[in-house]
Motif scaffolding. Structure first.
Motif, PDB file in Angstrom:
ATOM      1  N   TRP A 139       0.894  -1.184   0.256  1.00 50.25           N
ATOM      2  CA  TRP A 139       0.059  -0.078   0.035  1.00 50.25           C
ATOM      3  C   TRP A 139       1.001   1.178  -0.082  1.00 50.25           C
ATOM      4  O   TRP A 139       2.134   1.083   0.637  1.00 50.25           O
ATOM      5  CB  TRP A 139      -1.061   0.169   1.209  1.00 50.25           C
ATOM      6  CG  TRP A 139      -1.825  -0.982   1.326  1.00 50.25           C
ATOM      7  CD1 TRP A 139      -1.656  -2.504   1.689  1.00 50.25           C
ATOM      8  CD2 TRP A 139      -3.077  -0.895   0.758  1.00 50.25           C
ATOM      9  NE1 TRP A 139      -3.022  -3.085   1.627  1.00 50.25           N
ATOM     10  CE2 TRP A 139      -4.015  -2.175   1.017  1.00 50.25           C
ATOM     11  CE3 TRP A 139      -4.082   0.155   0.422  1.00 50.25           C
ATOM     12  CZ2 TRP A 139      -5.232  -2.434   0.687  1.00 50.25           C
ATOM     13  CZ3 TRP A 139      -5.421  -0.123   0.119  1.00 50.25           C
ATOM     14  CH2 TRP A 139      -6.046  -1.566   0.054  1.00 50.25           C
ATOM     15  N   LEU A 140       0.265   2.292  -0.743  1.00 53.09           N
ATOM     16  CA  LEU A 140       1.182   3.766  -0.595  1.00 53.09           C
ATOM     17  C   LEU A 140       0.234   4.858  -0.059  1.00 53.09           C
ATOM     18  O   LEU A 140      -0.901   4.664  -0.443  1.00 53.09           O
ATOM     19  CB  LEU A 140       1.553   3.810  -2.068  1.00 53.09           C
ATOM     20  CG  LEU A 140       1.994   5.281  -2.324  1.00 53.09           C
ATOM     21  CD1 LEU A 140       3.393   5.224  -1.689  1.00 53.09           C
ATOM     22  CD2 LEU A 140       2.525   5.485  -3.756  1.00 53.09           C
ATOM     23  N   PHE A 147       1.897  11.715  -7.657  1.00 50.00           N
ATOM     24  CA  PHE A 147       1.275  10.506  -6.995  1.00 50.00           C
ATOM     25  C   PHE A 147       0.252   9.936  -7.983  1.00 50.00           C
ATOM     26  O   PHE A 147       0.099   8.762  -8.055  1.00 50.00           O
ATOM     27  CB  PHE A 147       0.655  10.672  -5.651  1.00 50.00           C
ATOM     28  CG  PHE A 147       1.780  10.779  -4.417  1.00 50.00           C
ATOM     29  CD1 PHE A 147       2.305   9.490  -3.970  1.00 50.00           C
ATOM     30  CD2 PHE A 147       2.439  11.993  -4.395  1.00 50.00           C
ATOM     31  CE1 PHE A 147       3.343   9.721  -3.130  1.00 50.00           C
ATOM     32  CE2 PHE A 147       3.345  12.029  -3.595  1.00 50.00           C
ATOM     33  CZ  PHE A 147       3.850  10.884  -2.725  1.00 50.00           C
ATOM     34  N   ARG A 148      -0.536  10.513  -8.659  1.00 49.50           N
ATOM     35  CA  ARG A 148      -1.538  10.197  -9.550  1.00 49.50           C
ATOM     36  C   ARG A 148      -0.785   9.254 -10.587  1.00 49.50           C
ATOM     37  O   ARG A 148      -1.357   8.152 -11.103  1.00 49.50           O
ATOM     38  CB  ARG A 148      -2.225  11.325 -10.287  1.00 49.50           C
ATOM     39  CG  ARG A 148      -3.279  11.818  -9.286  1.00 49.50           C
ATOM     40  CD  ARG A 148      -4.559  12.203  -9.867  1.00 49.50           C
ATOM     41  NE  ARG A 148      -5.515  12.923  -8.957  1.00 49.50           N
ATOM     42  CZ  ARG A 148      -6.201  12.293  -7.856  1.00 49.50           C
ATOM     43  NH1 ARG A 148      -6.241  10.866  -8.108  1.00 49.50           N
ATOM     44  NH2 ARG A 148      -6.730  13.076  -7.056  1.00 49.50           N
ATOM     45  N   LEU A 181       1.113   1.615 -10.872  1.00 48.10           N
ATOM     46  CA  LEU A 181       0.995   0.619 -10.014  1.00 48.10           C
ATOM     47  C   LEU A 181      -0.307   0.022 -10.301  1.00 48.10           C
ATOM     48  O   LEU A 181      -0.595  -0.993  -9.692  1.00 48.10           O
ATOM     49  CB  LEU A 181       0.970   1.092  -8.398  1.00 48.10           C
ATOM     50  CG  LEU A 181       2.424   1.814  -7.975  1.00 48.10           C
ATOM     51  CD1 LEU A 181       2.236   2.254  -6.488  1.00 48.10           C
ATOM     52  CD2 LEU A 181       3.342   0.611  -7.894  1.00 48.10           C
ATOM     53  N   GLY A 182      -1.216   0.607 -10.984  1.00 48.38           N
ATOM     54  CA  GLY A 182      -2.696  -0.081 -11.200  1.00 48.38           C
ATOM     55  C   GLY A 182      -3.556   0.207 -10.181  1.00 48.38           C
ATOM     56  O   GLY A 182      -4.317  -0.734 -10.038  1.00 48.38           O
ATOM     57  N   ARG A 189      -4.548   7.104  -0.143  1.00 53.97           N
ATOM     58  CA  ARG A 189      -4.243   5.823   0.172  1.00 53.97           C
ATOM     59  C   ARG A 189      -4.467   4.550  -0.963  1.00 53.97           C
ATOM     60  O   ARG A 189      -5.972   4.917  -1.471  1.00 53.97           O
ATOM     61  CB  ARG A 189      -4.919   5.269   1.321  1.00 53.97           C
ATOM     62  CG  ARG A 189      -4.551   3.792   1.847  1.00 53.97           C
ATOM     63  CD  ARG A 189      -5.180   3.447   3.191  1.00 53.97           C
ATOM     64  NE  ARG A 189      -5.035   2.151   3.583  1.00 53.97           N
ATOM     65  CZ  ARG A 189      -3.913   1.339   3.633  1.00 53.97           C
ATOM     66  NH1 ARG A 189      -2.784   1.935   3.894  1.00 53.97           N
ATOM     67  NH2 ARG A 189      -4.235   0.024   4.057  1.00 53.97           N
ATOM     68  N   ALA A 190      -3.736   4.006  -1.525  1.00 53.23           N
ATOM     69  CA  ALA A 190      -4.070   3.291  -2.768  1.00 53.23           C
ATOM     70  C   ALA A 190      -3.313   1.875  -2.478  1.00 53.23           C
ATOM     71  O   ALA A 190      -2.076   1.718  -2.077  1.00 53.23           O
ATOM     72  CB  ALA A 190      -3.545   3.703  -3.842  1.00 53.23           C
ATOM     73  N   GLY A 191      -3.896   0.834  -2.976  1.00 57.57           N
ATOM     74  CA  GLY A 191      -3.470  -0.449  -2.977  1.00 57.57           C
ATOM     75  C   GLY A 191      -4.545  -1.659  -2.579  1.00 57.57           C
ATOM     76  O   GLY A 191      -5.754  -1.207  -2.810  1.00 57.57           O
ATOM     77  N   PRO A 192      -4.212  -2.731  -2.486  1.00 60.05           N
ATOM     78  CA  PRO A 192      -2.689  -3.451  -2.722  1.00 60.05           C
ATOM     79  C   PRO A 192      -2.397  -3.461  -4.198  1.00 60.05           C
ATOM     80  O   PRO A 192      -3.000  -3.524  -5.122  1.00 60.05           O
ATOM     81  CB  PRO A 192      -3.092  -4.729  -2.259  1.00 60.05           C
ATOM     82  CG  PRO A 192      -4.338  -5.201  -2.411  1.00 60.05           C
ATOM     83  CD  PRO A 192      -5.232  -3.845  -2.422  1.00 60.05           C
TER      84      PRO A 192
END
Length: 169
Positions: free
Chosen positions: A110-111, A126-127, A133-134, A160-163
């Motif tokens: 996660w980022l 970040f976008r 990272l998809g 916050r994005a992920g996994p």
């Protein structure tokens, strides 16, 4: 003139602390931390940071981050600094993706970061990273201007994005 292809990416060293402090001072609107904080970012938090130096050994870029104890699968990026001579050349994205790849090898999936509204450069960086990272970020205000900063600093919005999965060759 320096360009980003002439930079070397590496892990921070404790001796980078003062140079990091000076770099951040040259990168408004970044908040300046104490030299002591920068020394810790370059020593105790070196595993979650990345430094860029030019051919002369000058620190020209830096990303500091950490893995929150409650979310060890997360890289929280605290600050991104790029010398103004190298802005717009892709160095920030190159550093960020290099740092993510290194941290992913140690379980990060996660980022996270916070960005003040109107910080278009950070939003764009970040976008692009999330796209590579998809993943799609979720956002919410975590530190409100009036509640946390006495009206002296813009809101901080958590991204916050992920996994995500890093594909290795």
């Amino acid at each position: 003139m320096t360009n980003s292809t002439e930079t070397t990416l590496r892990c921070p060293r404790a001796t980078d602390g003062y140079a990091l402090n000076q770099l951040v001072k040259r990168c408004p609107p970044l908040d300046t931390n104490s030299v002591y904080c920068n020394l810790l970012q370059c020593s105790d938090f070196a595993a979650t940071g990345i430094a860029a130096e030019n051919a002369e050994g000058e620190l020209v870029g830096f990303i500091s981050g950490y893995r929150p104890p409650a979310r060890p699968d997360t890289l929280f990026v605290w600050q991104v600094a790029v010398d103004d001579r190298l802005r717009g050349q892709g160095l920030a994205l190159r550093m960020l993706m290099g740092l993510i790849e290194r941290c992913a090898a140690n379980g990060v999936r996660w980022l996270e970061t916070t960005i003040s509204p109107g910080n278009l450069a950070s939003e764009a960086l970040f976008r692009k990273a999330f796209s590579q990272l998809g993943v799609t970020p979720q956002t919410n205000v975590v530190f409100a201007r009036n509640q946390h900063f006495d009206g002296q600093h813009d809101d901080e919005v958590l991204y916050r994005a992920g996994p995500f999965t890093i594909k290795t060759a």
